[in-house]
Design an enzyme around this catalytic site. Structure first.
Site, PDB file in Angstrom:
ATOM      1  N   CYS A  92       0.818  -1.222   0.000  1.00 23.83           N
ATOM      2  CA  CYS A  92       0.000   0.000   0.000  1.00 23.83           C
ATOM      3  C   CYS A  92       0.846   1.264   0.000  1.00 23.83           C
ATOM      4  O   CYS A  92       0.335   2.350  -0.261  1.00 23.83           O
ATOM      5  CB  CYS A  92      -0.930   0.016   1.205  1.00 23.83           C
ATOM      6  SG  CYS A  92      -1.930  -1.461   1.322  1.00 23.83           S
TER       7      CYS A  92
ATOM      8  N   HIS B 289      -3.320   6.785   3.986  1.00 22.52           N
ATOM      9  CA  HIS B 289      -3.724   5.522   3.379  1.00 22.52           C
ATOM     10  C   HIS B 289      -5.131   5.156   3.863  1.00 22.52           C
ATOM     11  O   HIS B 289      -5.474   5.369   5.015  1.00 22.52           O
ATOM     12  CB  HIS B 289      -2.718   4.419   3.739  1.00 22.52           C
ATOM     13  CG  HIS B 289      -3.114   3.098   3.191  1.00 22.52           C
ATOM     14  ND1 HIS B 289      -3.510   2.930   1.884  1.00 22.52           N
ATOM     15  CD2 HIS B 289      -3.212   1.875   3.775  1.00 22.52           C
ATOM     16  CE1 HIS B 289      -3.816   1.665   1.691  1.00 22.52           C
ATOM     17  NE2 HIS B 289      -3.654   1.006   2.822  1.00 22.52           N
TER      18      HIS B 289
ATOM     19  N   ASN C  14     -10.225  -0.293   0.697  1.00 24.47           N
ATOM     20  CA  ASN C  14      -8.770  -0.228   0.624  1.00 24.47           C
ATOM     21  C   ASN C  14      -8.307  -0.686  -0.761  1.00 24.47           C
ATOM     22  O   ASN C  14      -8.411  -1.855  -1.097  1.00 24.47           O
ATOM     23  CB  ASN C  14      -8.182  -1.125   1.722  1.00 24.47           C
ATOM     24  CG  ASN C  14      -6.667  -1.082   1.761  1.00 24.47           C
ATOM     25  OD1 ASN C  14      -6.015  -0.517   0.882  1.00 24.47           O
ATOM     26  ND2 ASN C  14      -6.095  -1.694   2.781  1.00 24.47           N
TER      27      ASN C  14
HETATM   28  O1  UT7 Z   1      -3.590  -1.732   3.563  1.00 24.74           O
HETATM   29  C1  UT7 Z   1      -3.166  -2.871   4.219  1.00 24.74           C
HETATM   30  C2  UT7 Z   1      -3.131  -2.584   5.623  1.00 24.74           C
HETATM   31  N1  UT7 Z   1      -4.254  -3.195   6.278  1.00 24.74           N
HETATM   32  C3  UT7 Z   1      -4.841  -2.546   7.285  1.00 24.74           C
HETATM   33  O2  UT7 Z   1      -4.550  -1.413   7.560  1.00 24.74           O
HETATM   34  C4  UT7 Z   1      -5.817  -3.307   8.121  1.00 24.74           C
HETATM   35  C5  UT7 Z   1      -5.579  -2.999   9.595  1.00 24.74           C
HETATM   36  N2  UT7 Z   1      -6.470  -3.723  10.451  1.00 24.74           N
HETATM   37  C6  UT7 Z   1      -7.785  -3.425  10.562  1.00 24.74           C
HETATM   38  O3  UT7 Z   1      -8.261  -2.513   9.900  1.00 24.74           O
HETATM   39  C7  UT7 Z   1      -8.599  -4.174  11.566  1.00 24.74           C
HETATM   40  O4  UT7 Z   1      -7.742  -4.918  12.410  1.00 24.74           O
HETATM   41  C8  UT7 Z   1      -9.641  -5.130  10.915  1.00 24.74           C
HETATM   42  C9  UT7 Z   1     -10.714  -4.316  10.235  1.00 24.74           C
HETATM   43  C10 UT7 Z   1      -8.958  -6.047   9.926  1.00 24.74           C
HETATM   44  C11 UT7 Z   1     -10.293  -5.985  11.989  1.00 24.74           C
HETATM   45  O5  UT7 Z   1     -10.965  -5.137  12.928  1.00 24.74           O
HETATM   46  P1  UT7 Z   1     -10.779  -5.345  14.480  1.00 24.74           P
HETATM   47  O6  UT7 Z   1     -11.658  -4.402  15.152  1.00 24.74           O
HETATM   48  O7  UT7 Z   1      -9.319  -5.296  14.781  1.00 24.74           O
HETATM   49  O8  UT7 Z   1     -11.375  -6.797  14.690  1.00 24.74           O
HETATM   50  P2  UT7 Z   1     -10.651  -8.080  15.272  1.00 24.74           P
HETATM   51  O9  UT7 Z   1      -9.759  -8.673  14.245  1.00 24.74           O
HETATM   52  O10 UT7 Z   1     -10.042  -7.764  16.617  1.00 24.74           O
HETATM   53  O11 UT7 Z   1     -11.886  -9.016  15.486  1.00 24.74           O
HETATM   54  C12 UT7 Z   1     -12.942  -8.685  16.381  1.00 24.74           C
HETATM   55  C13 UT7 Z   1     -14.099  -9.638  16.136  1.00 24.74           C
HETATM   56  C14 UT7 Z   1     -13.672 -11.087  16.082  1.00 24.74           C
HETATM   57  O12 UT7 Z   1     -14.670 -11.864  16.700  1.00 24.74           O
HETATM   58  P3  UT7 Z   1     -14.511 -12.380  18.223  1.00 24.74           P
HETATM   59  O13 UT7 Z   1     -13.247 -13.193  18.230  1.00 24.74           O
HETATM   60  O14 UT7 Z   1     -14.404 -11.136  19.056  1.00 24.74           O
HETATM   61  O15 UT7 Z   1     -15.748 -13.165  18.446  1.00 24.74           O
HETATM   62  C15 UT7 Z   1     -13.624 -11.374  14.610  1.00 24.74           C
HETATM   63  O16 UT7 Z   1     -13.820 -12.723  14.305  1.00 24.74           O
HETATM   64  O17 UT7 Z   1     -14.712  -9.350  14.873  1.00 24.74           O
HETATM   65  C16 UT7 Z   1     -14.791 -10.549  14.101  1.00 24.74           C
HETATM   66  N3  UT7 Z   1     -14.702 -10.211  12.685  1.00 24.74           N
HETATM   67  C17 UT7 Z   1     -15.767  -9.981  11.931  1.00 24.74           C
HETATM   68  N4  UT7 Z   1     -17.075  -9.993  12.191  1.00 24.74           N
HETATM   69  C18 UT7 Z   1     -17.925  -9.699  11.198  1.00 24.74           C
HETATM   70  C19 UT7 Z   1     -13.589 -10.059  11.936  1.00 24.74           C
HETATM   71  N5  UT7 Z   1     -13.916  -9.724  10.697  1.00 24.74           N
HETATM   72  C20 UT7 Z   1     -15.267  -9.675  10.662  1.00 24.74           C
HETATM   73  C21 UT7 Z   1     -16.211  -9.384   9.653  1.00 24.74           C
HETATM   74  N6  UT7 Z   1     -17.520  -9.408   9.970  1.00 24.74           N
HETATM   75  N7  UT7 Z   1     -15.845  -9.062   8.391  1.00 24.74           N
END
Ligand code: UT7
Length: 328
Positions: A112, A252, A282
């Protein structure tokens, strides 16, 4: 001497994939996607097109806005994480589509951060009298490397391309400072495991989905919030420019929460921040040039404005560019 942006362009696929449709495809919800990322919809490339087609369309617009002919291009740089093929470089494919026979061409694989790397490399090339006009493109067809059964990644990404023509100038407008960095120790947090020399494609790698993008979202989130601030601080220290001097901040576009953290730290108001993540998701290396091109097209930029672009991504890489808007 300054490396100046003479013209911008962008290309976005027509097909919209919104959160409601994703809800029908994977285990996710409209509410979760919007609350946790700020994304409402993203664009998905047509089956008949690929990365180089989007890059080509963005390039035509940038070349037109720059008022030069394709014959005047000396170099084409394409930043992409979703090249048409491992080789030849997508930049060579774009060169052919443009008929830019006087241009050298190569790709940059900086995830990115690719567009920031690209315009920084172009700026250095412009120090040489042999290079006068350089086309830098950030182009992605990420939908081709995304696993649409993996809710943790497929809701985040979209397709698009943005392009800039950079030329040498003696005026005030142009790149003031840029800063690049990388930390290969974090490479495993955002990668495609198979399809390269380390794990050649096989029936087994395909069955296991190892040809798709894998991301440790939490690690990248931490890295992103830290580096966005650190890169900005570094550029402010290099130039003496302060956050309040910035007229347009283009971070970004991966997650609205990361963007808001950076805005809060810099106390940059929403009207001075380019947001495209809600509409386009993204688009990796295409985020910044699409943002800059849309800002120029929508009249958000006037000559003399200070623009700060900051990105982070696979590598892990990070970087930023400060420039004064305007062209001779
Ligand atoms: O350009 C490349 C660089 N990439 C980025 O900048 C991405 C950076 N990271 C992020 O933006 C975030 O970490 C994410 C959007 C990828 C994830 O968000 P988060 O708030 O950090 O969620 P998490 O990974 O901590 O997950 C929280 C919960 C989990 O469930 P439990 O374990 O709490 O029951 C996940 O399984 O959210 C769940 N989850 C979802 N639920 C519904 C993860 N993805 C999804 C989804 N829909 N798409």
């Amino acid at each position: 001497m300054k490396a100046q942006i003479k013209g911008m362009g962008h290309a976005l696929p027509e097909r919209i994939l919104d959160n409601k449709e994703l809800e029908q495809m994977v285990d996710t919800s409209e509410k979760w996607i919007l609350e946790r990322t700020g994304i409402r919809e993203r664009r998905i490339i047509d089956d008949s097109e690929t990365t180089s087609d989007l890059a080509y369309r963005a390039a035509l617009m940038a070349i037109g806005n720059a008022g030069i002919s394709v014959e005047e291009l000396d170099l084409i740089i394409v930043a992409t994480a979703s090249p048409d093929m491992l080789f030849p470089a997508t930049a060579c494919v774009v060169q052919e589509k443009l008929g830019a026979w006087n241009a050298a061409a190569f790709d940059i694989a900086a995830g990115c951060t690719g567009f920031v790397y690209g315009i920084t490399v172009a700026e250095k090339f412009l120090l040489s009298p042999e290079y006068n006009n350089i086309l830098v493109i950030g182009a992605e067809a990420l939908s081709r490397i995304i696993d649409y059964t993996d809710a943790t990644t497929c809701v985040l990404f979209g397709d698009g391309a943005g392009a800039a023509v950079l030329s040498r100038s003696d005026s005030e407008a142009g790149i003031i400072a840029s800063y690049l960095g990388a930390d290969g120790r974090g490479g495993q947090h955002l990668y495609i495991p198979a399809g390269g020399a380390a794990q050649p494609a096989s029936l087994e790698t395909v069955e296991k989905g190892l040809h798709f993008l894998k991301m440790n979202g939490n690690e990248i989130f931490r890295f992103a919030t830290k580096t966005t601030v650190e890169v900005s601080e570094k550029i402010f220290a290099m130039t003496g420019v302060k956050a309040e001097d910035i007229d347009l901040f283009i971070p970004h576009q991966s997650n609205m929460r990361i963007i808001k953290t950076a805005m809060k730290w810099m106390q940059i108001p929403p009207e001075k921040t380019m947001i495209t993540v809600d509409q386009y998701g993204n688009m990796s290396a295409a985020c910044l040039p699409v943002g800059l091109s849309l800002a120029a097209e929508e009249g958000q930029l006037k000559a003399g404005d200070l623009v700060l672009m900051v990105a982070f991504g696979a590598g892990l890489t990070y970087g930023g560019v400060l420039l004064r808007w305007g062209s001779d």
